[in-house]
Write an enzyme that holds these catalytic residues in place. Structure first.
Site, PDB file in Angstrom:
ATOM      1  N   CYS A  50     -42.601  30.219   5.879  1.00  0.00           N
ATOM      2  CA  CYS A  50     -41.513  29.338   5.465  1.00  0.00           C
ATOM      3  C   CYS A  50     -41.389  28.244   6.524  1.00  0.00           C
ATOM      4  CB  CYS A  50     -40.211  30.121   5.348  1.00  0.00           C
ATOM      5  SG  CYS A  50     -38.767  29.062   5.067  1.00  0.00           S
ATOM      6  N   ASP A  57     -44.234  34.433   3.979  1.00  0.00           N
ATOM      7  CA  ASP A  57     -44.105  34.469   2.527  1.00  0.00           C
ATOM      8  C   ASP A  57     -45.388  35.068   1.972  1.00  0.00           C
ATOM      9  OD1 ASP A  57     -41.558  33.236   2.193  1.00  0.00           O
ATOM     10  OD2 ASP A  57     -42.467  31.292   2.598  1.00  0.00           O
TER      11      ASP A  57
END
EC number: 1.7.1.13
Length: 148
Positions: A50, A57
């Site tokens: 992120c 992620d």
């Protein structure tokens, strides 16, 4: 006799790079350019960061394409996708960049990228983007309307 392909990754010791690097992508000549196969490639272990929180992620990336003169070499694609590991980018941006890099490399008739990212904060993000040459625009529009 096998033609000389000049591939750097396939069959060689593999250095894993975890910073985004589109130069890792390689292609080879399409052995059947007169056919229109829809090729599906799936990366079940895609990871990026992120850009705001630097939290990892996780997602599954689906790439589908109809080749023209070139096809992507799968090991180079794996290394390219691994290069996102420490790259800070939103899901949508990752998907768009993957599409643009592959279009630049392959110049395909059609290409789509779909990301199925694990939810964080109760929201799952599933971006889809596609590209087509003029002759495949109708196919592109139908695929977009039926995207997962």
């Amino acid at each position: 006799m096998t033609p000389e392909l000049n591939l750097k990754s396939l069959g060689a010791k593999t250095p894993y790079i975890f910073e985004y690097n589109s130069d890792l992508l390689e292609a080879f000549p399409n052995p059947n350019p007169n056919l229109d196969p829809l090729i599906t490639l799936e990366c079940k272990e895609f990871t990026s960061l992120c850009p705001i929180t630097s939290q990892p992620d996780f997602g599954v990336i689906f790439i589908r394409y109809i080749p023209k003169d070139k096809m992507v070499e799968s090991k180079s694609l794996k290394l390219y996708l691994f290069s996102y590991r420490n790259h800070g980018s939103f899901h949508e941006s990752c998907i768009n960049t993957i599409l643009l890099d592959l279009v630049q490399l392959l110049e395909p008739k059609y290409l789509e990228v779909y990301g199925d990212f694990a939810s964080r904060g109760g929201i799952a993000i599933k971006p889809f983007v596609n590209y087509a040459i003029k002759e495949y625009q109708e196919f592109k529009e139908k695929r977009l309307l039926n995207a997962k």
